[in-house]
Design an enzyme around this catalytic site. Structure first.
Site, PDB file in Angstrom:
ATOM      1  N   ASN A   8      37.970  40.680  48.267  1.00 46.86           N
ATOM      2  CA  ASN A   8      38.907  41.656  47.316  1.00 46.86           C
ATOM      3  C   ASN A   8      39.131  41.797  45.732  1.00 46.86           C
ATOM      4  O   ASN A   8      38.904  40.246  45.482  1.00 46.86           O
ATOM      5  CB  ASN A   8      39.798  40.435  47.802  1.00 46.86           C
ATOM      6  CG  ASN A   8      41.486  40.569  47.184  1.00 46.86           C
ATOM      7  OD1 ASN A   8      41.103  41.401  46.787  1.00 46.86           O
ATOM      8  ND2 ASN A   8      42.370  39.908  47.769  1.00 46.86           N
ATOM      9  N   LYS A  10      40.520  42.029  43.948  1.00 49.34           N
ATOM     10  CA  LYS A  10      42.464  41.967  43.725  1.00 49.34           C
ATOM     11  C   LYS A  10      42.307  42.941  42.047  1.00 49.34           C
ATOM     12  O   LYS A  10      41.713  43.660  42.304  1.00 49.34           O
ATOM     13  CB  LYS A  10      41.595  40.134  42.306  1.00 49.34           C
ATOM     14  CG  LYS A  10      42.023  39.709  44.006  1.00 49.34           C
ATOM     15  CD  LYS A  10      42.505  37.631  43.750  1.00 49.34           C
ATOM     16  CE  LYS A  10      42.090  36.781  44.660  1.00 49.34           C
ATOM     17  NZ  LYS A  10      42.179  35.534  44.927  1.00 49.34           N
ATOM     18  N   HIS A 101      48.926  37.846  50.710  1.00 42.13           N
ATOM     19  CA  HIS A 101      48.017  37.303  49.769  1.00 42.13           C
ATOM     20  C   HIS A 101      49.206  36.268  49.788  1.00 42.13           C
ATOM     21  O   HIS A 101      49.811  36.369  49.081  1.00 42.13           O
ATOM     22  CB  HIS A 101      47.082  38.211  49.885  1.00 42.13           C
ATOM     23  CG  HIS A 101      46.252  37.444  48.578  1.00 42.13           C
ATOM     24  ND1 HIS A 101      46.437  36.622  47.468  1.00 42.13           N
ATOM     25  CD2 HIS A 101      44.950  37.326  48.652  1.00 42.13           C
ATOM     26  CE1 HIS A 101      45.454  36.044  47.063  1.00 42.13           C
ATOM     27  NE2 HIS A 101      44.656  36.351  47.677  1.00 42.13           N
ATOM     28  N   GLU A 103      49.281  35.744  46.470  1.00 41.88           N
ATOM     29  CA  GLU A 103      49.669  36.059  44.871  1.00 41.88           C
ATOM     30  C   GLU A 103      50.511  37.339  45.348  1.00 41.88           C
ATOM     31  O   GLU A 103      51.364  37.029  44.244  1.00 41.88           O
ATOM     32  CB  GLU A 103      48.857  36.654  44.730  1.00 41.88           C
ATOM     33  CG  GLU A 103      47.838  35.693  43.808  1.00 41.88           C
ATOM     34  CD  GLU A 103      45.842  35.833  43.823  1.00 41.88           C
ATOM     35  OE1 GLU A 103      45.346  37.382  43.255  1.00 41.88           O
ATOM     36  OE2 GLU A 103      45.267  34.798  43.605  1.00 41.88           O
ATOM     37  N   GLU A 171      44.397  31.077  54.116  1.00 40.64           N
ATOM     38  CA  GLU A 171      43.544  30.413  52.812  1.00 40.64           C
ATOM     39  C   GLU A 171      44.408  29.586  52.560  1.00 40.64           C
ATOM     40  O   GLU A 171      45.545  30.150  51.465  1.00 40.64           O
ATOM     41  CB  GLU A 171      43.323  32.174  52.132  1.00 40.64           C
ATOM     42  CG  GLU A 171      42.536  32.972  52.581  1.00 40.64           C
ATOM     43  CD  GLU A 171      42.141  33.613  51.349  1.00 40.64           C
ATOM     44  OE1 GLU A 171      40.994  34.139  50.740  1.00 40.64           O
ATOM     45  OE2 GLU A 171      43.615  34.518  50.346  1.00 40.64           O
ATOM     46  N   GLY A 177      41.090  30.336  44.400  1.00 46.36           N
ATOM     47  CA  GLY A 177      40.159  30.857  42.767  1.00 46.36           C
ATOM     48  C   GLY A 177      39.791  30.202  41.640  1.00 46.36           C
ATOM     49  O   GLY A 177      40.382  29.134  41.143  1.00 46.36           O
ATOM     50  N   SER A 213      37.449  30.224  47.147  1.00 43.68           N
ATOM     51  CA  SER A 213      36.537  29.664  46.510  1.00 43.68           C
ATOM     52  C   SER A 213      35.414  29.613  47.265  1.00 43.68           C
ATOM     53  O   SER A 213      34.256  28.891  46.604  1.00 43.68           O
ATOM     54  CB  SER A 213      36.314  28.185  46.043  1.00 43.68           C
ATOM     55  OG  SER A 213      37.817  27.850  45.675  1.00 43.68           O
TER      56      SER A 213
HETATM   57  P1  PGA Z   1      38.605  33.079  45.330  1.00 44.72           P
HETATM   58  O1  PGA Z   1      40.183  34.692  46.292  1.00 44.72           O
HETATM   59  O2  PGA Z   1      37.284  33.280  46.146  1.00 44.72           O
HETATM   60  O3  PGA Z   1      38.115  33.534  44.268  1.00 44.72           O
HETATM   61  O4  PGA Z   1      38.910  31.785  45.833  1.00 44.72           O
HETATM   62  C1  PGA Z   1      40.077  34.408  46.988  1.00 44.72           C
HETATM   63  C2  PGA Z   1      41.539  35.393  47.729  1.00 44.72           C
HETATM   64  O5  PGA Z   1      42.359  34.710  46.420  1.00 44.72           O
HETATM   65  O6  PGA Z   1      41.522  35.938  48.713  1.00 44.72           O
END
Ligand code: PGA
Length: 253
Positions: A8, A10, A101, A103, A171, A177, A213
């Site tokens: 992803n 983003k 997600h 976000e 998640e 993140g 992460s």
């Molecule tokens: P990350 O993001 O690997 O940077 O923690 C995962 C995600 O938001 O799907």
């Protein structure tokens, strides 16, 4: 079960040139993989069509790598400024869409009923939704599970008998993140819980991924748990070194 790795991106990278470099590299790596691993790339909308043509030239159709959108409209067409429909995504060869997600849930205020509609649009257009679920705060296993179960129940209200077109990504929001992944054993237990719930409630056996992460160093501990069917990777999917290392490790495990 076959493993799945979803990258992803983003809202990255900031130019087409950089996106193309990242995509070409991921494609090159995916060609080296065994048939047990599938790679899905979720770039920003503006790059999707170009990448589709790279994957499907007159001479060759790439296997083992597919495209995902990072979002989809809850409507199929009409006066919805700024929206992109599942129908449009299907038309340019998109196979998956990330829905729910954190976000989107917490920065853009998407609630479970909107998410359920988006999933329904994806199914109507034969696109596989990747539904992200996860507790917001670090909490006990039982309260985290109760939060996740409610999300699944609400987000899948339109699930019809026999619908198998679905991937779940667990998640925990607090683990996204940064350098703070959940304990791999706990992630695997949560994934087991999600799977048995889906089996009991909907008679479904679905792939459930872990996200939060994940990088090349930490992935070893997650790979030990066979319940985890793959990974949803954010930040690490923007680094060539990480892409190569992650795919090699998952494929060789
Ligand atoms: P990350 O993001 O690997 O940077 O923690 C995962 C995600 O938001 O799907």
């Amino acid at each position: 079960m076959k493993k799945l790795v979803v990258f992803n991106w983003k809202m990255n990278p900031s130019s087409f040139q950089k996106a193309k470099k990242l995509f070409d590299f991921s494609l090159k790596q995916s060609r080296k993989l065994s048939a047990h691993l599938s790679v899905v790339i979720a770039p920003p909308f503006v790059y999707l069509e170009h990448f589709f043509y790279l994957l499907n030239s007159k001479f060759k159709k790439e296997k083992g790598i597919s495209l995902a959108a990072q979002n989809v409209s809850f409507k199929n067409e009409g006066s919805f400024t700024g929206e992109i429909s599942a129908k449009m995504l299907k038309d340019i060869g998109v196979s998956y869409v990330i829905v729910g997600h954190s976000e989107r849930r917490y920065l853009f205020g998407e609630n479970d009923s909107l998410i359920a509609e988006k999933i329904k649009r994806a199914w109507e257009n034969k696109i596989t939704p990747i539904l992200c679920v996860g507790e917001k705060k670090r909490s006990s296993f039982s309260s985290a599970w109760s939060f996740v179960r409610k999300q699944i129940e609400k987000d899948l209200v339109f699930l019809k008998k026999g619908e198998k077109n679905l991937v779940i990504a667990y998640e925990p929001v607090w683990s996204i993140g940064g350098n703070k992944p959940v304990d791999p054993l706990r992630a695997s237990l949560m994934i087991e819980k999600i799977k048995s719930f889906l089996k009991e409630r909907f008679h479904l056996l679905l792939p459930v991924l872990y996200g939060g992460s994940v990088d090349c160093q930490k992935i070893d501990d997650f790979l030990k748990y066979s319940q985890i069917d793959g990974f949803l990777v954010g930040s690490a999917s923007l680094s060539l070194r990480e892409i190569k290392c992650l795919l090699t490790k998952v494929d060789n495990f």
